[in-house]
Write a protein that holds these residues in place. Structure first.
Motif, PDB file in Angstrom:
ATOM      1  N   CYS A  25       0.810  -1.226   0.000  1.00 13.69           N
ATOM      2  CA  CYS A  25       0.000   0.000   0.000  1.00 13.69           C
ATOM      3  C   CYS A  25       0.841   1.272   0.000  1.00 13.69           C
ATOM      4  CB  CYS A  25      -0.935  -0.003   1.220  1.00 13.69           C
ATOM      5  SG  CYS A  25      -2.262  -1.212   1.091  1.00 13.69           S
ATOM      6  N   VAL A  26       2.077   1.181  -0.458  1.00 14.69           N
ATOM      7  CA  VAL A  26       2.942   2.366  -0.500  1.00 14.69           C
ATOM      8  C   VAL A  26       3.465   2.532  -1.927  1.00 14.69           C
ATOM      9  CG1 VAL A  26       5.033   3.455   0.370  1.00 14.69           C
ATOM     10  CG2 VAL A  26       3.581   2.139   1.924  1.00 14.69           C
ATOM     11  N   SER A  27       2.964   3.552  -2.589  1.00 11.15           N
ATOM     12  CA  SER A  27       3.347   3.830  -3.970  1.00 11.15           C
ATOM     13  C   SER A  27       4.495   4.834  -4.013  1.00 11.15           C
ATOM     14  CB  SER A  27       2.152   4.394  -4.740  1.00 11.15           C
ATOM     15  OG  SER A  27       1.783   5.650  -4.171  1.00 11.15           O
ATOM     16  N   ASP A  28       5.079   4.997  -5.192  1.00 13.35           N
ATOM     17  CA  ASP A  28       6.103   6.021  -5.376  1.00 13.35           C
ATOM     18  C   ASP A  28       5.518   7.410  -5.115  1.00 13.35           C
ATOM     19  OD1 ASP A  28       8.024   4.173  -6.016  1.00 13.35           O
ATOM     20  OD2 ASP A  28       7.851   4.444  -8.186  1.00 13.35           O
ATOM     21  N   GLU A  29       4.241   7.607  -5.449  1.00 11.49           N
ATOM     22  CA  GLU A  29       3.589   8.889  -5.215  1.00 11.49           C
ATOM     23  C   GLU A  29       3.546   9.220  -3.713  1.00 11.49           C
ATOM     24  OE1 GLU A  29      -0.302  11.156  -7.097  1.00 11.49           O
ATOM     25  OE2 GLU A  29      -0.485   9.047  -6.543  1.00 11.49           O
ATOM     26  N   VAL A  30       3.245   8.213  -2.893  1.00 12.74           N
ATOM     27  CA  VAL A  30       3.247   8.405  -1.442  1.00 12.74           C
ATOM     28  C   VAL A  30       4.654   8.692  -0.937  1.00 12.74           C
ATOM     29  CG1 VAL A  30       2.890   7.253   0.773  1.00 12.74           C
ATOM     30  CG2 VAL A  30       1.164   7.062  -1.008  1.00 12.74           C
ATOM     31  N   LEU A  31       5.629   7.942  -1.435  1.00 10.13           N
ATOM     32  CA  LEU A  31       7.015   8.174  -1.012  1.00 10.13           C
ATOM     33  C   LEU A  31       7.479   9.579  -1.404  1.00 10.13           C
ATOM     34  CD1 LEU A  31       8.686   4.738  -1.865  1.00 10.13           C
ATOM     35  CD2 LEU A  31       7.976   5.586   0.383  1.00 10.13           C
ATOM     36  N   LEU A  86      11.381  -2.240  -1.392  1.00  6.36           N
ATOM     37  CA  LEU A  86      10.590  -1.133  -0.859  1.00  6.36           C
ATOM     38  C   LEU A  86      11.295  -0.481   0.320  1.00  6.36           C
ATOM     39  CD1 LEU A  86       8.023   0.555  -0.901  1.00  6.36           C
ATOM     40  CD2 LEU A  86       6.929  -1.188   0.523  1.00  6.36           C
ATOM     41  N   PHE A  87      11.882  -1.263   1.193  1.00  6.97           N
ATOM     42  CA  PHE A  87      12.647  -0.704   2.309  1.00  6.97           C
ATOM     43  C   PHE A  87      13.751   0.202   1.785  1.00  6.97           C
ATOM     44  CE2 PHE A  87      11.973  -3.651   6.228  1.00  6.97           C
ATOM     45  CZ  PHE A  87      10.609  -3.610   6.030  1.00  6.97           C
ATOM     46  N   ALA A  88      14.454  -0.261   0.762  1.00  4.69           N
ATOM     47  CA  ALA A  88      15.559   0.520   0.200  1.00  4.69           C
ATOM     48  C   ALA A  88      15.047   1.822  -0.417  1.00  4.69           C
ATOM     49  CB  ALA A  88      16.312  -0.309  -0.842  1.00  4.69           C
ATOM     50  N   LYS A  89      13.940   1.761  -1.152  1.00  8.08           N
ATOM     51  CA  LYS A  89      13.364   2.964  -1.767  1.00  8.08           C
ATOM     52  C   LYS A  89      12.914   3.958  -0.705  1.00  8.08           C
ATOM     53  CE  LYS A  89      10.308   2.375  -5.017  1.00  8.08           C
ATOM     54  NZ  LYS A  89       9.180   1.805  -5.799  1.00  8.08           N
ATOM     55  N   GLY A 104      15.061   9.342   2.646  1.00  2.34           N
ATOM     56  CA  GLY A 104      15.227   9.938   3.967  1.00  2.34           C
ATOM     57  C   GLY A 104      14.111   9.599   4.934  1.00  2.34           C
ATOM     58  N   ILE A 105      13.198   8.733   4.510  1.00  2.00           N
ATOM     59  CA  ILE A 105      12.096   8.277   5.367  1.00  2.00           C
ATOM     60  C   ILE A 105      12.581   7.082   6.165  1.00  2.00           C
ATOM     61  CG2 ILE A 105       9.725   7.417   5.392  1.00  2.00           C
ATOM     62  CD1 ILE A 105       9.620   8.575   2.403  1.00  2.00           C
ATOM     63  N   LYS A 106      12.348   7.090   7.451  1.00  2.00           N
ATOM     64  CA  LYS A 106      12.839   6.016   8.306  1.00  2.00           C
ATOM     65  C   LYS A 106      11.878   4.829   8.270  1.00  2.00           C
ATOM     66  CE  LYS A 106      15.424   9.125  11.323  1.00  2.00           C
ATOM     67  NZ  LYS A 106      16.707   8.750  10.719  1.00  2.00           N
ATOM     68  N   VAL A 107      12.447   3.633   8.317  1.00  2.00           N
ATOM     69  CA  VAL A 107      11.677   2.393   8.245  1.00  2.00           C
ATOM     70  C   VAL A 107      11.640   1.722   9.608  1.00  2.00           C
ATOM     71  CG1 VAL A 107      11.692   0.027   7.355  1.00  2.00           C
ATOM     72  CG2 VAL A 107      12.072   1.950   5.803  1.00  2.00           C
ATOM     73  N   CYS A 108      10.424   1.445  10.075  1.00  2.00           N
ATOM     74  CA  CYS A 108      10.220   0.624  11.266  1.00  2.00           C
ATOM     75  C   CYS A 108       9.520  -0.654  10.823  1.00  2.00           C
ATOM     76  CB  CYS A 108       9.382   1.349  12.311  1.00  2.00           C
ATOM     77  SG  CYS A 108       9.005   0.351  13.775  1.00  2.00           S
ATOM     78  N   ALA A 109      10.123  -1.802  11.106  1.00  2.00           N
ATOM     79  CA  ALA A 109       9.521  -3.086  10.752  1.00  2.00           C
ATOM     80  C   ALA A 109       8.807  -3.675  11.962  1.00  2.00           C
ATOM     81  CB  ALA A 109      10.592  -4.055  10.260  1.00  2.00           C
ATOM     82  N   HIS A 110       7.549  -4.090  11.760  1.00  2.42           N
ATOM     83  CA  HIS A 110       6.802  -4.807  12.791  1.00  2.42           C
ATOM     84  C   HIS A 110       6.901  -6.299  12.506  1.00  2.42           C
ATOM     85  CE1 HIS A 110       3.849  -1.369  14.040  1.00  2.42           C
ATOM     86  NE2 HIS A 110       4.968  -0.861  13.549  1.00  2.42           N
ATOM     87  N   ILE A 150      16.622  -7.089   9.240  1.00  3.36           N
ATOM     88  CA  ILE A 150      17.888  -6.414   9.531  1.00  3.36           C
ATOM     89  C   ILE A 150      18.725  -6.311   8.265  1.00  3.36           C
ATOM     90  CG2 ILE A 150      20.096  -6.619  10.752  1.00  3.36           C
ATOM     91  CD1 ILE A 150      18.565  -7.906  13.074  1.00  3.36           C
ATOM     92  N   GLU A 151      18.791  -7.395   7.506  1.00  9.19           N
ATOM     93  CA  GLU A 151      19.590  -7.414   6.279  1.00  9.19           C
ATOM     94  C   GLU A 151      19.019  -6.459   5.235  1.00  9.19           C
ATOM     95  OE1 GLU A 151      20.632  -8.294   2.279  1.00  9.19           O
ATOM     96  OE2 GLU A 151      18.737  -9.081   3.055  1.00  9.19           O
ATOM     97  N   TRP A 152      17.690  -6.309   5.193  1.00 10.01           N
ATOM     98  CA  TRP A 152      17.069  -5.396   4.229  1.00 10.01           C
ATOM     99  C   TRP A 152      17.385  -3.940   4.546  1.00 10.01           C
ATOM    100  CZ3 TRP A 152      11.488  -7.817   4.573  1.00 10.01           C
ATOM    101  CH2 TRP A 152      11.528  -9.104   4.005  1.00 10.01           C
ATOM    102  N   GLY A 153      17.661  -3.642   5.804  1.00  7.06           N
ATOM    103  CA  GLY A 153      17.950  -2.274   6.222  1.00  7.06           C
ATOM    104  C   GLY A 153      16.768  -1.647   6.920  1.00  7.06           C
ATOM    105  N   ILE A 154      16.865  -1.483   8.230  1.00  4.68           N
ATOM    106  CA  ILE A 154      15.795  -0.860   9.006  1.00  4.68           C
ATOM    107  C   ILE A 154      16.396   0.184   9.939  1.00  4.68           C
ATOM    108  CG2 ILE A 154      14.181  -2.793   8.931  1.00  4.68           C
ATOM    109  CD1 ILE A 154      15.187  -3.634  11.700  1.00  4.68           C
ATOM    110  N   ASP A 155      15.563   1.117  10.327  1.00  6.24           N
ATOM    111  CA  ASP A 155      15.964   2.120  11.309  1.00  6.24           C
ATOM    112  C   ASP A 155      15.412   1.798  12.688  1.00  6.24           C
ATOM    113  OD1 ASP A 155      17.190   4.285   9.453  1.00  6.24           O
ATOM    114  OD2 ASP A 155      15.278   3.792   8.515  1.00  6.24           O
ATOM    115  N   SER A 156      14.350   0.984  12.712  1.00  4.92           N
ATOM    116  CA  SER A 156      13.672   0.700  13.975  1.00  4.92           C
ATOM    117  C   SER A 156      12.913  -0.610  13.857  1.00  4.92           C
ATOM    118  CB  SER A 156      12.715   1.848  14.313  1.00  4.92           C
ATOM    119  OG  SER A 156      12.060   1.619  15.537  1.00  4.92           O
ATOM    120  N   ILE A 157      12.550  -1.161  15.019  1.00 12.15           N
ATOM    121  CA  ILE A 157      11.811  -2.420  15.014  1.00 12.15           C
ATOM    122  C   ILE A 157      10.809  -2.455  16.154  1.00 12.15           C
ATOM    123  CG2 ILE A 157      13.429  -3.723  16.492  1.00 12.15           C
ATOM    124  CD1 ILE A 157      12.959  -6.050  14.353  1.00 12.15           C
TER     125      ILE A 157
END
Length: 320
Positions: free
Chosen positions: A144-150, A192-195, A200-206, A227-234
């Motif tokens: 549910c996250v498009s390039d337009e939203v990003l 998607l995590f990388a994009k 500059g948007i931080k990623v929190c994985a649940h 973790i391997e995909w790259g996260i800022d928070s969990i």
């Protein structure tokens, strides 16, 4: 002793004072695995009210539901009012009781990017314009996250706001996602995590420990993947069973055995050992604090969870 970078410690370092996340729930929001777009009925464990304190404040019977194509949103004025009112109530409470005067607006219930971009922009603009708001955190799904939203969120980052997307991953196993009726596969999550982070948007994985048919190795593999995909928070949740869900039926029929506190403690200890020190830990407990909780009973009291986990961590030289 290693000190975990909790969200409280992160915010204090980042902004020089305590910051409170203000939970927001808005009428008309839903998920594509509830409204029939990709599935029906929602996740088998889903009961938003058990982890969304603001959800009880709104009328959930609305016939109008958000989706990507609803350009003319008849609920927008009501949603903006709900946003302002919920924020004002929580902000006043936390300033009066705890002396906190900086806030992150947390769009919590359901999928908060599952709406037309015009609706999202109006709501996000409003949120970031509220008094003493330093940023916002948005709960969503990977489908549910498009390039337009990003692009929209990147603009707020460039304007100096702290922006987080909280992705409900839960598990990296497609079999588990199918079993729990997520309505999507894990394909594309890494990209998607990388994009997201590239803007500059931080990623929190649940993620959830204790999902049906998963063992400890599988749960930790999910952790290793995000973790391997790259996260800022969990955020790590134990799976608990509440009345009215399909998981409750499985539990009552003896087809699902909840995770024990001891196993969850083992997994949290190992998870924090593996977690890079720069990753912010936002949550390692969860539960339902009313009569809707069926099992496990240790999820009724967060204090029980946290005392046990903190003691386990302290024994190996980790302070949470």
């Amino acid at each position: 002793m290693r000190v975990i970078l909790t969200v409280g410690r992160y915010f204090k370092k980042r902004f020089g004072s305590r910051v409170r996340k203000i939970p927001i729930s808005l009428q008309g929001f839903t998920c594509p695995n509830i409204d029939g777009s990709v599935a029906k009925g929602g996740c088998i464990y889903c009961d938003n009210e058990s982890f969304s304190p603001s959800l009880v404040k709104i009328d959930k019977r609305s016939e109008v539901k958000m989706n990507f194509t609803l350009k003319n949103n008849p609920l927008l004025d009501k949603q903006l009012t709900q946003l302002r009112e919920q924020f004002a109530w929580h902000a006043e409470f936390h300033e009066r009781k705890f002396g906190i005067s900086k806030y992150m607006v947390y769009f919590q219930s359901y999928t908060n990017t599952y709406a037309h971009i015009d609706t999202l922009k109006a709501l996000y603009d409003c949120a970031l314009g509220l008094p003493n708001v330093v940023g916002m955190s948005i709960g969503t799904r990977i489908d549910c996250v498009s390039d337009e939203v990003l692009d929209l969120l990147e603009g707020y980052v460039k304007a100096g706001k702290e922006i987080w997307l909280e992705y409900g991953i839960q598990s990296v196993y497609n079999k588990t996602l199918e079993l729990t009726n997520r309505g999507h596969s894990i394909d594309g999550a890494k990209e998607l995590f990388a994009k997201t982070r590239a803007r500059g948007i931080k990623v929190c994985a649940h993620i959830i420990y204790g999902l049906p048919e998963e063992n400890e190795e599988m749960m930790l593999h999910t952790l290793d993947c995000v973790i391997e995909w790259g996260i800022d928070s969990i955020k790590i949740h134990p799976m608990y069973v509440v009345n009215g869900t399909r998981l409750a039926k499985l539990y009552k029929n003896g087809e699902y055995k909840p995770i024990s506190l001891e196993m969850f403690g083992d997994l949290i200890v190992e998870s924090l050992r593996r977690l890079p020190p720069e990753v912010v830990v936002q949550r390692i407990s969860a539960g339902a604090h009313d009569e809707t909780l069926l099992a496990p009973q240790w999820c009724f009291d967060k204090n029980i969870q946290m005392r046990y986990i903190r003691d386990r961590l302290k024994a190996i030289g980790i302070e949470y």
